[in-house]
Design a protein around this motif. Structure first.
Motif, short mmCIF file in Angstrom:
data_model
loop_
_atom_site.label_atom_id
_atom_site.label_comp_id
_atom_site.label_asym_id
_atom_site.label_seq_id
_atom_site.Cartn_x
_atom_site.Cartn_y
_atom_site.Cartn_z
N GLY A 681 0.81 -1.20 0.00
CA GLY A 681 0.00 0.00 0.00
C GLY A 681 0.85 1.26 0.00
O GLY A 681 2.05 1.23 0.31
N THR A 682 0.23 2.37 -0.34
CA THR A 682 0.92 3.65 -0.32
C THR A 682 1.03 4.18 1.10
O THR A 682 0.42 3.64 2.04
CB THR A 682 0.18 4.66 -1.21
N PHE A 683 1.81 5.25 1.25
CA PHE A 683 1.92 5.88 2.57
C PHE A 683 0.58 6.46 3.00
O PHE A 683 0.24 6.48 4.19
CB PHE A 683 2.99 6.98 2.51
N ARG A 684 -0.21 6.93 2.06
CA ARG A 684 -1.54 7.43 2.36
C ARG A 684 -2.42 6.31 2.91
O ARG A 684 -3.21 6.53 3.85
CB ARG A 684 -2.17 8.01 1.09
N ASP A 685 -2.31 5.10 2.33
CA ASP A 685 -3.11 3.97 2.79
C ASP A 685 -2.81 3.63 4.25
O ASP A 685 -3.71 3.17 4.98
CB ASP A 685 -2.86 2.75 1.91
N GLN A 686 -1.57 3.84 4.68
CA GLN A 686 -1.23 3.52 6.06
C GLN A 686 -1.86 4.50 7.05
O GLN A 686 -2.23 4.11 8.16
CB GLN A 686 0.30 3.52 6.24
N ILE A 687 -2.00 5.76 6.64
CA ILE A 687 -2.58 6.76 7.54
C ILE A 687 -4.10 6.58 7.66
O ILE A 687 -4.66 6.65 8.75
CB ILE A 687 -2.26 8.18 7.05
N ILE A 688 -4.75 6.31 6.54
CA ILE A 688 -6.22 6.26 6.54
C ILE A 688 -6.76 4.87 6.82
O ILE A 688 -7.98 4.68 6.83
CB ILE A 688 -6.76 6.76 5.18
N TYR A 689 -5.90 3.89 7.04
CA TYR A 689 -6.38 2.52 7.30
C TYR A 689 -7.33 2.51 8.50
O TYR A 689 -7.07 3.19 9.49
CB TYR A 689 -5.18 1.60 7.58
N PRO A 690 -8.49 1.81 8.41
CA PRO A 690 -8.92 0.84 7.39
C PRO A 690 -9.77 1.41 6.26
O PRO A 690 -10.53 0.66 5.65
CB PRO A 690 -9.73 -0.15 8.22
N MET A 691 -9.69 2.68 5.97
CA MET A 691 -10.39 3.24 4.81
C MET A 691 -9.56 3.02 3.57
O MET A 691 -8.32 3.04 3.61
CB MET A 691 -10.64 4.74 5.02
N SER A 692 -10.22 2.78 2.43
CA SER A 692 -9.51 2.61 1.16
C SER A 692 -9.24 3.97 0.53
O SER A 692 -9.91 4.97 0.82
CB SER A 692 -10.34 1.74 0.21
N SER A 693 -8.25 4.00 -0.34
CA SER A 693 -7.89 5.25 -1.00
C SER A 693 -9.01 5.73 -1.92
O SER A 693 -9.21 6.94 -2.10
CB SER A 693 -6.60 5.08 -1.79
N ASP A 694 -9.76 4.80 -2.53
CA ASP A 694 -10.87 5.19 -3.40
C ASP A 694 -11.95 5.93 -2.60
O ASP A 694 -12.49 6.95 -3.05
CB ASP A 694 -11.47 3.97 -4.08
N GLU A 695 -12.28 5.40 -1.43
CA GLU A 695 -13.27 6.08 -0.59
C GLU A 695 -12.74 7.42 -0.10
O GLU A 695 -13.50 8.39 0.05
CB GLU A 695 -13.62 5.19 0.60
N PHE A 696 -11.45 7.49 0.14
CA PHE A 696 -10.84 8.75 0.58
C PHE A 696 -11.05 9.86 -0.46
O PHE A 696 -11.47 10.97 -0.13
CB PHE A 696 -9.34 8.51 0.81
N PHE A 697 -10.80 9.55 -1.73
CA PHE A 697 -10.96 10.56 -2.78
C PHE A 697 -12.44 10.77 -3.13
O PHE A 697 -12.82 11.87 -3.51
CB PHE A 697 -10.18 10.15 -4.02
N ASP A 698 -13.26 9.71 -3.02
CA ASP A 698 -14.69 9.87 -3.30
C ASP A 698 -15.34 10.85 -2.33
O ASP A 698 -16.29 11.55 -2.68
CB ASP A 698 -15.40 8.52 -3.25
#
Length: 859
Positions: A681-698
């Protein structure tokens, strides 16, 4: 171009049309003496076909009909396939102009808002047979493809399907335990339960693929029968010296090869497509149970019935056994259906030439051969299952070494790990060699009977009608006998080949039995742990009959209240899940506490659920009311972490009078003792876990809010370590990149991002310096979180409002007190006295150290 040239070309075109019309009219008037002038085109074609049937010989009429039917089936399937892909292309083109539907993309699939899925199946792994068939150019071309995946659409699954299938698998599992019936087949019963997953309804697309495969198998047998007749006719033409007939038959041979080649290719394509569809259906079925909100992947460790290697190496079972099972079942179906169809068609045709007794002799030979081969068939199903288990053990140990490579390097444990890996590989090698050795005697007997004995008997049976005709008539018709012998010989060889493939399928069925048993064990275990009343493998203590899921309803009797505006435990016994259920090892008895101490019923629901769509603002408190805090203090193995497991609902509440009240899932965040970081996963994925990056941008969230959060937890230097904010898209193995203290601070960053009202932390600051620890707890108080800290360090008392001491007397008792009271001060004083006593022993230890040094100098 001038006007004169254009007029000249138009005149030539009109003259050509006129000549063609004259030729058609002449054909209508003089076609075989038929007067068809002025008739409709339908009548004209019907009369023309009648004239062709009368004019051509009977053999050519049969060939023309066979060739026409073959071409019609081939072109019909091409037309259907072309229309299917044309419709898909049209939908894709139309989707570009239409508004795009809301979807969420994961690494292996796309989840649509309707609940349907689009799965992406890798096609990099191909069979050895397919690799041999491909040319070097095609293999290099396939290797050069960057995205070799297959996209498969799957409709939304019925949520009650698992509840229905649970009783089906339960019945098959219990019948497998008894198997006292006279006509009982464990393999067929297991397969009947799994087939309902592969083919859920009669209108499923897999039924269409299966029907098409059967249709093409019948067509291939029919074409084989037709080619056998044509082969005998060509030999007869050569011997009789009929040059024109020979050229005509040879031309027809090349013409019939077109639908025959297409049929063979269609059978292979349908078999692979059916195997891929089966794999998609079965993989999704397993994923939906294994990775859902009931945490089946975690509860499998507590299923006492799952002692099989299938569950111990469940990652290997899901990744490899499912694929092998789907390939095996499609291969066995084709290997059985084709010989059976050949036997039926060829036996009907040979009955006219060899007679009923000849056909009976052939099938008697098959039954005797099947009995002999079945007797000497090794237990390939059991051996294949053991080999797959050994393969999974070897793979998992290597994967575990890769995950803990740094720890092994620190301990210098290379020799031990190498010995263990060598032991596991030797076991895998022994299982593989055992399969190969067990096949040696079977292969020798099989080749002797199927290749040589059956060929000799084929010549005997093919010569019977010729010998009988010659002896009865006294005349040797060489041309006719030669043709009949060639046809009978070819059909006998085809019949022998069909019988040999049917005998070979005995070995394939044995291997399929092993794969089926492993898949069935996997599905039964998942159904047990997915059951709503799963009792964590508990058994009734009175010796009664065990109910499905590992015990009866009385095993887990606690009450759970959800959507509560706080965390409350009332009279809960903390018990380790085991077969004994509530009679197992009890760590804490009658535990009772509540955070916050006083529940505010007037608190609005809007304040209890934070809006993640708003970016992080460090100047605004997250909650209106001040948060409460509780410290759970105690020695090792006293049950502190077990309290967090009960709050997270991954451990049950066994005692009936126990009550667990917890907030909604969005308002509760549990931080485990060992920080977790997603792999790949990306560094962003580690911060927002357990949210997915797609949901983050949506949701419209921005990276600048993440950078602000990193500043709050003093990790913003990680962003400056590389090219600024682009570090958010960096992919690495973060559990090895980040240090222990950085991992724990990432947990606090996740807390600030998700903004839960209640946080439960287990040893969340034991790898952080004292000053940073003080800053992080002040940060939680600043944003008014309600948090529970589990630790064994009394130094954290100053950051909390309440103290829960576990194991005060070493017997699982507990004591709850509010900090700032006389009792709390006394408890702190006692802790200080304990530390002073330990410091007093330092002088004695230093004296002993000096004595030992003197002894060493003397030596």
């Amino acid at each position: 171009m001038t006007v004169t040239e254009v007029k000249g070309k138009l005149l030539k075109v009109s003259d050509a049309r006129r000549r063609i019309q004259q030729w058609i009219n002449y054909t209508k008037r003089n076609c075989g003496g038929l007067r068809l002038q002025g008739t409709y085109i339908k009548v004209y074609l019907r009369e023309l076909m009648k004239w062709l049937r009368k004019s051509l010989p009977l053999s050519y009429d049969r060939r023309s009909r066979a060739f026409t039917i073959s071409l019609a089936v081939a072109f019909g399937s091409i037309l259907c396939g072309g229309s299917y892909y044309f419709r898909g292309t049209k939908k894709r083109l139309r989707s570009y102009s239409a508004p795009r539907p809301f979807l969420r993309r994961t690494r292996s699939q796309t989840l649509l808002a309707s609940g349907a899925r689009i799965m992406y199946i890798s096609q990099d792994k191909i069979s050895q047979e397919d690799q041999d068939e491909r040319s070097v150019r095609d293999s290099e071309r396939s290797k050069s493809r960057k995205n070799n995946t297959k996209k498969v659409y799957i409709s939304k699954r019925d949520g009650e399907v698992f509840e229905r299938d649970k009783y089906l698998f339960k019945a098959v599992e219990q019948s497998s335990a008894r198997h006292s019936q006279i006509f009982y087949s464990r393999f067929l019963n297991q397969m009947s339960a799994i087939v309902k997953i592969l083919i859920p309804s009669w209108f499923d697309k897999n039924v269409i693929l299966l029907s098409l495969e059967v249709l093409f198998l019948i067509m291939r047998t029919w074409l084989s029968l037709f080619v056998a007749r044509l082969d005998g006719q060509i030999v007869r033409d050569i011997i009789a010296g009929r040059g024109k007939r020979f050229l005509g038959d040879l031309a027809f041979w090349f013409a019939i090869a077109v639908p025959a080649s297409y049929t063979n290719g269609a059978i292979k394509f349908l078999q692979r497509r059916l195997s891929l569809n089966f794999r998609v259906y079965l993989t999704r079925y397993v994923h939906d149970m294994y990775l859902d909100d009931r945490l089946a992947f975690y509860k499998l460790a507590f299923d006492s019935q799952s002692n099989s290697s299938v569950i111990k190496n469940i990652d290997n079972s899901i990744a490899n056994d499912v694929t092998k099972f789907c390939d095996a079942i499609c291969s066995v179906f084709a290997d059985i259906a084709k010989p059976v169809i050949d036997l039926v068609f060829f036996a009907v045709y040979l009955r006219d030439n060899l007679g009923t007794l000849g056909v009976i002799g052939i099938f008697a030979n098959y039954f005797i051969t099947g009995y002999i081969l079945r007797k000497y068939t090794p237990p390939l199903g059991r051996l294949a299952s053991e080999k797959s288990s050994a393969d999974g053990d070897y793979y998992n140990y290597l994967a575990n070494m890769g995950s803990n490579s740094e720890e092994i390097a620190f301990y210098q444990g290379t020799k031990v790990e190498r010995a263990k890996v060598k032991e596991l590989y030797d076991t895998l090698y022994a299982k593989t060699m055992q399969i190969d050795q067990s096949k040696f005697n079977y292969t020798m007997i099989e080749d002797y009977i199927l290749k040589y004995t059956w060929s000799a008997l084929g010549y005997v049976f093919a010569s019977i009608p010729i010998v009988i005709t010659t002896l009865s008539s006294g005349v040797n018709l060489e041309n006719s006998n030669m043709r009949d012998f060639i046809v009978n010989k070819r059909l006998m060889l085809s019949l022998a080949d069909a019988g040999s493939r049917l005998m070979h399928s005995i070995k394939d069925i044995s291997q399929l039995t092993g794969y089926t048993n492993r898949i069935f064990i996997l599905l039964c275990a998942l159904h047990r742990v997915h059951f709503r009343r799963f009792n964590y493998g508990a058994y009734p203590l009175n010796g009664g009959e065990m109910r499905y899921g590992g015990g009866g309803k009385e095993m887990v009797g606690g009450t759970i209240q959800r959507n509560f505006n706080g965390i409350r435990l009332e009279n809960i016994d903390v018990i380790i899940p085991s077969k004994r259920a509530g009679k197992g090892a009890k760590l804490i008895a009658g535990l009772t506490f509540q955070v916050p101490p006083v529940i505010q019923p007037s608190l609005s629901q809007a304040n209890s659920t934070q809006d993640l769509d708003k970016n992080f603002d460090p100047n605004v408190p997250l909650f209106d009311s001040m948060g409460a805090s509780l410290l759970i203090l105690g020695p090792n193995s006293c049950g502190k972490s077990s309290i967090q497991r009960i709050i997270a609902e991954i451990w049950p509440v066994y005692n009936k009078n126990g009550l667990l009240s917890i907030p909604a899932a969005s308002n509760l965040f549990c931080v485990p003792q060992k920080p977790y970081f997603t792999r790949g996963g990306t560094f962003r994925d580690q911060i927002i876990y357990p949210m997915s990056s797609d949901e983050f941008f949506d949701r419209g969230l921005k990276d600048r809010s993440l950078v602000q959060i990193l500043k709050e937890v003093r990790l913003d230097y990680l962003v400056r370590r590389h090219a600024g904010w682009s570090y958010m898209d960096a992919v690495a193995d973060w559990k090895d990149v980040l240090s222990g203290g950085e991992k724990q601070r990432m947990n606090f960053a996740r807390i600030l991002f998700h903004k839960p009202r209640f946080v439960v932390m287990d040893e969340s600051t034991n790898a952080i310096s004292v000053d940073m620890e003080d800053y992080l707890f002040q940060l939680l108080a600043k944003y008014r979180f309600n948090f529970i800290t589990i630790s064994q360090r009394p130094g954290l008392i100053k950051y909390h409002d309440m103290l829960l001491e576990i194991g005060v007397n070493g017997d699982g008792t507990w004591q709850l007190q509010a900090l700032g009271t006389a009792e709390a001060i006394t408890s702190i004083d006692n802790e200080i006295d304990t530390l002073k006593n330990q410091l007093a022993d330092v002088d004695k230890l230093q004296e002993q150290r000096a004595v030992l040094k003197k002894k060493l100098q003397v030596v």
